[in-house]
Design a protein around this motif. Structure first.
Motif, PDB file in Angstrom:
ATOM      1  N   LYS A  61       3.059 -76.656  16.689  1.00  0.00           N
ATOM      2  CA  LYS A  61       2.639 -75.769  17.849  1.00  0.00           C
ATOM      3  C   LYS A  61       2.349 -76.591  18.981  1.00  0.00           C
ATOM      4  O   LYS A  61       2.729 -76.209  20.296  1.00  0.00           O
ATOM      5  CB  LYS A  61       1.642 -75.082  17.360  1.00  0.00           C
ATOM      6  N   ALA A  62       1.440 -77.325  18.854  1.00  0.00           N
ATOM      7  CA  ALA A  62       0.898 -78.267  19.839  1.00  0.00           C
ATOM      8  C   ALA A  62       2.107 -78.976  20.723  1.00  0.00           C
ATOM      9  O   ALA A  62       2.326 -79.127  21.874  1.00  0.00           O
ATOM     10  CB  ALA A  62      -0.181 -79.059  19.692  1.00  0.00           C
ATOM     11  N   GLU A  63       2.702 -79.840  19.907  1.00  0.00           N
ATOM     12  CA  GLU A  63       3.979 -80.415  20.530  1.00  0.00           C
ATOM     13  C   GLU A  63       4.930 -79.611  21.176  1.00  0.00           C
ATOM     14  O   GLU A  63       5.788 -79.993  22.060  1.00  0.00           O
ATOM     15  CB  GLU A  63       4.687 -81.403  19.248  1.00  0.00           C
ATOM     16  N   THR A  64       5.056 -78.371  20.622  1.00  0.00           N
ATOM     17  CA  THR A  64       5.994 -77.387  21.377  1.00  0.00           C
ATOM     18  C   THR A  64       5.483 -76.768  22.381  1.00  0.00           C
ATOM     19  O   THR A  64       6.217 -75.610  22.887  1.00  0.00           O
ATOM     20  CB  THR A  64       6.801 -76.771  20.301  1.00  0.00           C
ATOM     21  N   GLY A  65       4.126 -76.989  22.772  1.00  0.00           N
ATOM     22  CA  GLY A  65       3.637 -76.230  24.076  1.00  0.00           C
ATOM     23  C   GLY A  65       2.606 -75.167  23.911  1.00  0.00           C
ATOM     24  O   GLY A  65       2.400 -74.394  24.978  1.00  0.00           O
ATOM     25  N   HIS A  66       2.169 -74.780  22.692  1.00  0.00           N
ATOM     26  CA  HIS A  66       1.203 -73.793  22.558  1.00  0.00           C
ATOM     27  C   HIS A  66      -0.119 -74.400  23.012  1.00  0.00           C
ATOM     28  O   HIS A  66      -1.116 -75.165  22.461  1.00  0.00           O
ATOM     29  CB  HIS A  66       1.129 -73.669  21.037  1.00  0.00           C
ATOM     30  N   ILE A  67      -0.555 -73.675  24.138  1.00  0.00           N
ATOM     31  CA  ILE A  67      -1.660 -74.438  24.827  1.00  0.00           C
ATOM     32  C   ILE A  67      -3.068 -74.406  23.981  1.00  0.00           C
ATOM     33  O   ILE A  67      -3.936 -75.299  24.032  1.00  0.00           O
ATOM     34  CB  ILE A  67      -1.990 -73.882  26.344  1.00  0.00           C
ATOM     35  N   PRO A  68      -3.370 -73.251  23.479  1.00  0.00           N
ATOM     36  CA  PRO A  68      -4.461 -73.143  22.870  1.00  0.00           C
ATOM     37  C   PRO A  68      -4.655 -74.123  21.781  1.00  0.00           C
ATOM     38  O   PRO A  68      -5.909 -74.689  21.437  1.00  0.00           O
ATOM     39  CB  PRO A  68      -4.584 -71.532  22.173  1.00  0.00           C
TER      40      PRO A  68
END
Length: 394
Positions: A61-68
């Motif tokens: 999720k982080a690597e695909t841009g989920h900011i939280p």
């Protein structure tokens, strides 16, 4: 068998049964404990697998841009792994998250010995200012992205930020967008768009914008070639005291006609006297073509004009109108319709009747002057049309 023997046998059997039961009970407890341990191990393995899966899901999720999620990982790593935290904060910052930007600055300050991180921190400080409404900072951030200064180069995003700053009123950004439309690096650029942005800057009273609009008209960039329109915009910039604009105006009039050379000399003389080196050679070339007597007369016009320009007392269009009348030039002033194509600002919607009448009265008063020196008819005519009565009698 006697009763005692029977009792002994019964007791022995009981003891055997008790022993067997105790062994069975012990084995049962061992089995239960073994099963419990097996369940605990299975549970731990399941939990570990779940945590690993959760970690993998979080990373994904982080690597695909989920900011939280990115910010969660950054904050988690900040306690023990500064470089890892910086990685995640930087990722959030590049997704235009202000918290991420502040995180990069904070982590970079912890590692002050790193020159690259120092430049990176400066970039994000500027970006934060841009995000918070500073259009000049937004323009600076865009340029940094275009050239890769303090951050990875991102031409597309950089131009988008510069265009946003231009739309928010940043004159430097407007000029950049005009130049970008003409840049060979911009494969989708259009000359009409370049003229649009230069005109936007000119409408904000930018001398550079007026110069570029004038050159566009002179060279047919984004519009039809027009000497009249081109010289108008160059002379509008020159009226504000811009030496480069004076030189361009003089160069445009040079060798167009006898009167054109007279106009060219005035502008080139003014530009050279203001220290603009390219004007000097052009001024001397024009002087060689028009003769000494005319040069002396034109200098008698240009010198007081220079003083007036230096004082900042030249009104809008006053020089242009005087030149139009003296040298019978084609008159051009942008119409309300032309200006409204570029701006809805009432300040740029043309001139009021009162302003025009005021300038007309001013020109009439110029014509009433009787100068004592008459170096040439052209000099006399122009002096009468521009200098004040007090100046013309000195």
């Amino acid at each position: 068998m006697s009763s005692m023997g029977i009792a002994i046998a019964a007791t022995g059997l009981s003891l055997v049964l008790i022993f067997v039961w105790m062994i069975s009970l012990s084995m049962r407890k061992q089995r239960i404990e073994s099963e419990r341990k097996a369940r605990e191990q299975a549970y731990r393995r399941a939990m570990q697998k779940a945590r690993e899966q959760e970690r993998q899901d979080r990373l994904f999720k982080a690597e695909t841009g989920h900011i939280p999620t990115i910010l969660f990982l950054a904050k988690e790593a900040e306690r023990e792994n500064a470089k890892q935290a910086l990685y995640w904060y930087d990722k959030a910052a590049k997704l235009d998250n202000v918290t991420g930007m502040y995180g990069v600055v904070r982590m970079s300050e912890r590692m002050r010995e790193d020159v690259v991180l120092k430049e990176q921190a400066n970039f994000w400080r500027t970006a934060i200012s841009g995000m918070e409404g500073d259009v000049e900072a937004k323009f600076a951030t865009g340029k940094a992205l275009v050239f890769g200064r303090g951050t990875e180069q991102n031409l597309t995003k950089g131009v988008q930020l510069i265009e946003a700053a231009a739309n928010e009123g940043c004159i430097a950004a407007m000029l950049y967008m005009g130049e970008w439309q003409l840049s060979p690096e911009n494969l989708s650029g259009h000359s009409a768009d370049a003229l649009y942005w230069f005109m936007k800057a000119a409408e904000q009273d930018s001398a550079d914008g007026k110069i570029q609009v004038g050159l566009c008209h002179l060279n047919g960039v984004g519009t039809e070639m027009s000497m009249v329109k081109g010289c108008y915009w160059l002379e509008r910039a020159a009226e504000s005291g811009n030496a480069e604009a004076m030189c361009h105006a003089g160069e445009a009039w040079k060798d167009t006609s006898k009167t054109g050379n007279a106009i060219a000399y005035i502008w080139l003389f003014l530009s050279a006297n203001l220290g603009y080196e390219p004007a000097r050679a052009l001024r001397d070339e024009v002087a060689g073509n028009i003769g000494v007597d005319v040069v002396v007369g034109l200098q008698s016009i240009a010198k007081p004009l220079q003083r007036k320009l230096a004082s900042g007392m030249v009104k809008k269009h006053s020089i242009i109108r005087a030149l139009n009348k003296v040298y019978k030039r084609d008159s051009y002033f942008p119409s309300t319709e032309e200006l409204s194509e570029f701006s809805n600002d009432a300040h740029h919607q043309g001139e009021s009747i009162l302003e025009l009448e005021s300038e007309s009265n001013m020109m009439d008063s110029f014509e009433q002057a009787e100068p004592t020196r008459q170096p040439s008819k052209e000099a006399l005519d122009f002096t009468q049309n521009f200098l004040s009565p007090q100046q013309s009698t000195k």
